[in-house]
Scaffold this active site. Structure first.
Site, PDB file in Angstrom:
ATOM      1  N   ASP A   9       1.483  -1.354  -0.094  1.00 36.27           N
ATOM      2  CA  ASP A   9      -0.373  -0.022  -0.214  1.00 36.27           C
ATOM      3  C   ASP A   9       1.015   1.083  -0.074  1.00 36.27           C
ATOM      4  O   ASP A   9       2.331   1.508  -0.042  1.00 36.27           O
ATOM      5  CB  ASP A   9      -1.239   0.004   1.195  1.00 36.27           C
ATOM      6  N   LEU A  10       0.665   2.422  -0.265  1.00 38.28           N
ATOM      7  CA  LEU A  10       1.368   3.210  -0.611  1.00 38.28           C
ATOM      8  C   LEU A  10       1.105   4.522   0.932  1.00 38.28           C
ATOM      9  O   LEU A  10       2.437   4.263   1.452  1.00 38.28           O
ATOM     10  CB  LEU A  10       1.011   4.324  -1.568  1.00 38.28           C
ATOM     11  N   ASP A  11      -0.344   5.229   0.163  1.00 37.01           N
ATOM     12  CA  ASP A  11      -0.345   5.594   2.212  1.00 37.01           C
ATOM     13  C   ASP A  11      -0.679   5.035   3.086  1.00 37.01           C
ATOM     14  O   ASP A  11      -1.173   5.257   3.450  1.00 37.01           O
ATOM     15  CB  ASP A  11      -1.740   6.997   1.556  1.00 37.01           C
ATOM     16  N   THR A  43      -2.923  -0.243  -4.037  1.00 33.77           N
ATOM     17  CA  THR A  43      -3.246   0.855  -3.602  1.00 33.77           C
ATOM     18  C   THR A  43      -4.881   1.034  -3.747  1.00 33.77           C
ATOM     19  O   THR A  43      -5.302   1.173  -5.140  1.00 33.77           O
ATOM     20  CB  THR A  43      -2.450   2.322  -4.818  1.00 33.77           C
ATOM     21  N   GLY A  44      -5.003   2.440  -3.023  1.00 35.66           N
ATOM     22  CA  GLY A  44      -6.543   2.703  -3.629  1.00 35.66           C
ATOM     23  C   GLY A  44      -6.308   3.853  -4.560  1.00 35.66           C
ATOM     24  O   GLY A  44      -7.950   4.303  -5.360  1.00 35.66           O
ATOM     25  N   LYS A 200      -8.748  -5.228  -2.631  1.00 35.59           N
ATOM     26  CA  LYS A 200      -7.299  -5.261  -2.981  1.00 35.59           C
ATOM     27  C   LYS A 200      -6.911  -6.385  -3.474  1.00 35.59           C
ATOM     28  O   LYS A 200      -6.393  -6.932  -3.725  1.00 35.59           O
ATOM     29  CB  LYS A 200      -6.216  -4.571  -1.620  1.00 35.59           C
TER      30      LYS A 200
END
Length: 272
Positions: A9-11, A43-44, A200
């Site tokens: 995931d990123l954030d 990611t979203g 995801k």
């Protein structure tokens, strides 16, 4: 066990508060890739808002975007697999939110659309302007979301937000019960609304199996509810130290917060 895939995931996970990748994380991920481990972003975010991170990581894998709504090939600049919202579903959602104090963005083809310049929108615009031209996401003002529905091939998701958390919870319950759409919390004041069945975890599973592997081969990192589907199905699901408590409780391992080199430590202990 020797893991063969690292899903990120990123954030709140790979990125620190300044939207940067820690040098320790980058070094460990590069070393893992040199040893043949696949690294994939899950990611979203819309794919247009991933460019700087994808290029920093120098990846050759596709990216899983908008919480599993689609798989995007950066090298070929094309969508590989997708399950977008229908125009009818999007129209019902827009009508549901019309006139309310709930702000929202619409993610389409190659752009993110906004109507009201909220604090979050302003932050995103400022971040975009800080990037080199070739990395800037397409973030566009639109007068009326409903008028745009038939102008695009894909409607990926809506990002719905409000500083009134109770009101947001109430609206989310209404959306899920009345419109048959999935709502996933990606931040304390933001919910991603998309087509039912997307996640995801499901999209990651499909991609991993297409590579001749299984979810047992995966180490996944995340921090929020939209990460839960991959954290609970990966061979090793790792929650960040800054993750919400419910996520920590369901992950197999909890590492340090996203401003500290916890990802690198897990990779060095369990992958390398």
């Amino acid at each position: 066990m020797s893991y063969r895939v690292i899903a990120l995931d990123l954030d709140g996970t790979l990125l620190d508060h300044q939207k940067k990748i820690l040098p320790e994380s980058l070094e460990a991920l590069n070393e893992a890739r040199r040893q043949g481990v696949k690294v994939i972003i899950v990611t979203g975010r819309h794919h247009v808002a991933i460019h700087p991170f994808y290029q920093t990581l120098d990846l050759d894998t596709p990216a899983i975007c908008c919480n599993g709504t689609y798989l995007y090939d950066y090298l070929g600049k094309k969508v590989l697999e997708s399950n977008p919202m229908t125009v009818d579903s999007a129209a019902l959602l827009i009508e549901k939110l019309r006139g309310s104090d709930i702000q929202h963005l619409m993610y389409v083809d190659n752009a993110m659309l906004y109507h009201t310049k909220t604090e979050g929108v302003t932050r995103t615009l400022n971040w975009a302007q800080s990037l080199p031209q070739h990395q800037r996401p397409n973030f566009e003002f639109i007068e009326d979301f409903a008028h745009a529905l038939n102008q695009y091939e894909y409607i990926w998701k809506f990002a719905v937000t409000s500083p009134d958390h109770q009101r947001l919870h109430d609206v989310v319950r209404e959306i899920e019960s009345e419109l048959d759409l999935d709502c996933e919390w990606s931040w304390e004041d933001q919910v991603d609304v998309g087509r039912k069945g997307n996640s995801k975890g499901q999209r990651l599973k499909e991609w991993v199996e297409s590579q001749g592997m299984s979810m047992n081969d995966v180490v996944a990192f995340g921090d929020n509810f939209n990460d839960l589907s991959m954290l609970t199905t990966a061979g090793l699901g790792v929650a960040m130290g800054n993750a919400v408590d419910e996520i920590k409780q369901q992950a197999k391992l909890v590492t340090r917060v996203n401003t500290e080199p916890g990802i690198a430590e897990v990779i060095r202990k369990y992958v390398l």
